[in-house]
Design an enzyme around this catalytic site. Structure first.
Site, PDB file in Angstrom:
ATOM      1  CG  HIS A 147       1.699   2.772  -3.998  1.00 18.92           C
ATOM      2  ND1 HIS A 147       2.548   3.857  -3.897  1.00 18.92           N
ATOM      3  CD2 HIS A 147       1.784   2.355  -5.288  1.00 18.92           C
ATOM      4  CE1 HIS A 147       3.116   4.088  -5.058  1.00 18.92           C
ATOM      5  NE2 HIS A 147       2.671   3.194  -5.924  1.00 18.92           N
ATOM      6  CB  CYS A 148       3.480   2.370   1.875  1.00 22.46           C
ATOM      7  SG  CYS A 148       2.464   3.857   1.863  1.00 22.46           S
ATOM      8  CG  LEU A 149       3.262  -2.851   2.759  1.00 25.57           C
ATOM      9  CD1 LEU A 149       2.148  -3.870   2.959  1.00 25.57           C
ATOM     10  CD2 LEU A 149       4.364  -3.050   3.789  1.00 25.57           C
TER      11      LEU A 149
END
Length: 370
Positions: free
Chosen positions: A332-334
């Site tokens: 999700h962070c990407l």
């Protein structure tokens, strides 16, 4: 003006990614993280467009050729040359809101999670994309320091976040809790802010972003990380977080439906042995699917089964994120989802784009830009 912060399951135009450069922290493992990102792009492109910012023209051309070989339809891929510091698009990408029925993209300041890492190029990335005509919706610069991974929206006026991040003195030191809540209400139209006082992951650089810990799956449902090992260093904090979640109430006073996500075996950096932030909560909701980080662990199947109960009408797509957590984030962070209406119609840049455009479907067009 009436504002509304979209939930992640709102219809999307695309997912935004920032491709790692050879001068980034990913350099020692660049080919491996690129292989992971290729799997992500290939999966997302089955459902919607992918917008990727890259370091230079050579990388743009290489990726265009790579994704053609991988079978990604040209009309599902947009590549733009924009300099960056790192690849965590969740935290430097724009945040979409509805204002009086129209989409607006808010461009908050990104400071490398409170000045921990260089971030000037990441902070300027959205404006650089806007200057290239990428966005159909207006992009509004904001003075507030805020990362997308720090907030979760139910789309109905409730926001979930953590005290450790939003109240941290390394972000907006002049603002206390009341001032932060007032600003969130003004920008996002939220009427309730649910604060988590507990929960963290070792190896996390973000000061406990909520997207590593607890996530809205729909307005009534929260999936969250649960540690079931009393000997683990996370056990006390995550057990306290679980108690907090059980005590939370929806706007109508009813409890949330809570879906616990399993605790994978500890993952450690192969070079210096520090613990890495492996979490199943860092999933990505897109049109028709959910991309789920997995780690080659026995708990992977349990996590997928749990999330299947939260998203019965969406495909679940596992993505191996062993390499991603080496840099202290996960799937999700990407990524940053771009709500429907975000993107301008594609510009044509030469014969290759024109040919692809002739084959495009109605909701996406080819775009290869510098």
């Amino acid at each position: 003006m009436a504002n509304r912060l979209f939930p992640e399951w709102h219809q999307q135009d695309a997912v935004q990614l920032t491709w790692p450069g050879a001068d980034s922290d990913w350099a020692p493992m660049l080919s491996r993280i690129e292989a992971t990102l290729e799997r992500m792009v290939t999966a997302i492109a089955r459902y919607q467009q992918v917008l990727i910012s890259v370091a230079d023209t050579a990388t743009r051309e290489r990726l265009a050729a790579t994704f053609t070989q991988l079978g990604v339809p040209a009309q599902r891929l947009r590549l733009y040359v924009v300099p960056s510091d790192d690849s965590w698009a969740r935290d430097h990408g724009p945040i979409g809101i509805e204002r009086d029925g129209r989409l607006t993209l808010l461009d908050y300041r990104f400071t490398g999670w409170g000045g921990k890492f260089p971030a000037a190029r990441d902070d300027a990335l959205n404006r650089a994309l806007a200057d290239q005509g990428v966005f159909a919706a207006p992009l509004e610069s904001q003075a507030l320091v805020l990362e997308g991974g720090a907030i979760e929206s139910d789309g109905e006026g409730t926001l979930l976040t953590t005290e450790a991040c939003l109240l941290n003195q390394n972000r907006n030191p002049a603002l206390d809790r009341a001032a932060i809540e007032a600003r969130l209400g003004e920008d996002f139209g939220v009427t309730r802010v649910l604060w988590l006082a507990h929960g963290h992951l070792e190896g996390d650089d973000t000061d406990s972003h909520v997207d590593t810990l607890a996530r809205f799956c729909d307005p009534q449902t929260i999936a969250y990380v649960r540690c079931d090992d009393p000997e683990d260093a996370h056990y006390a904090a995550l057990s306290a977080m679980e108690d907090e979640l059980k005590a939370l109430r929806q706007a109508d006073g009813s409890p949330y439906r809570l879906i616990p996500l399993p605790w994978p075996r500890p993952c450690f950096d192969p070079e210096d042995g520090h613990r890495l932030p492996a979490t199943y909560a860092n999933f990505l909701i897109i049109n028709g699917a959910v991309l789920v980080p997995v780690y080659g662990d026995a708990a992977d199947s349990t996590a997928l089964a749990a999330l299947a109960t939260a998203f019965p009408e969406r495909d679940l797509v596992p993505i191996d994120c062993h390499e991603v957590i080496r840099q202290h984030g996960s799937l999700h962070c990407l990524t940053m989802q771009l709500p429907k209406g975000s993107l301008a119609a594609a510009h044509l840049a030469g014969a290759a784009s024109h040919d692809a455009c002739n084959d495009a479907d109605n909701d996406a067009t080819a775009d290869v830009q510098e």
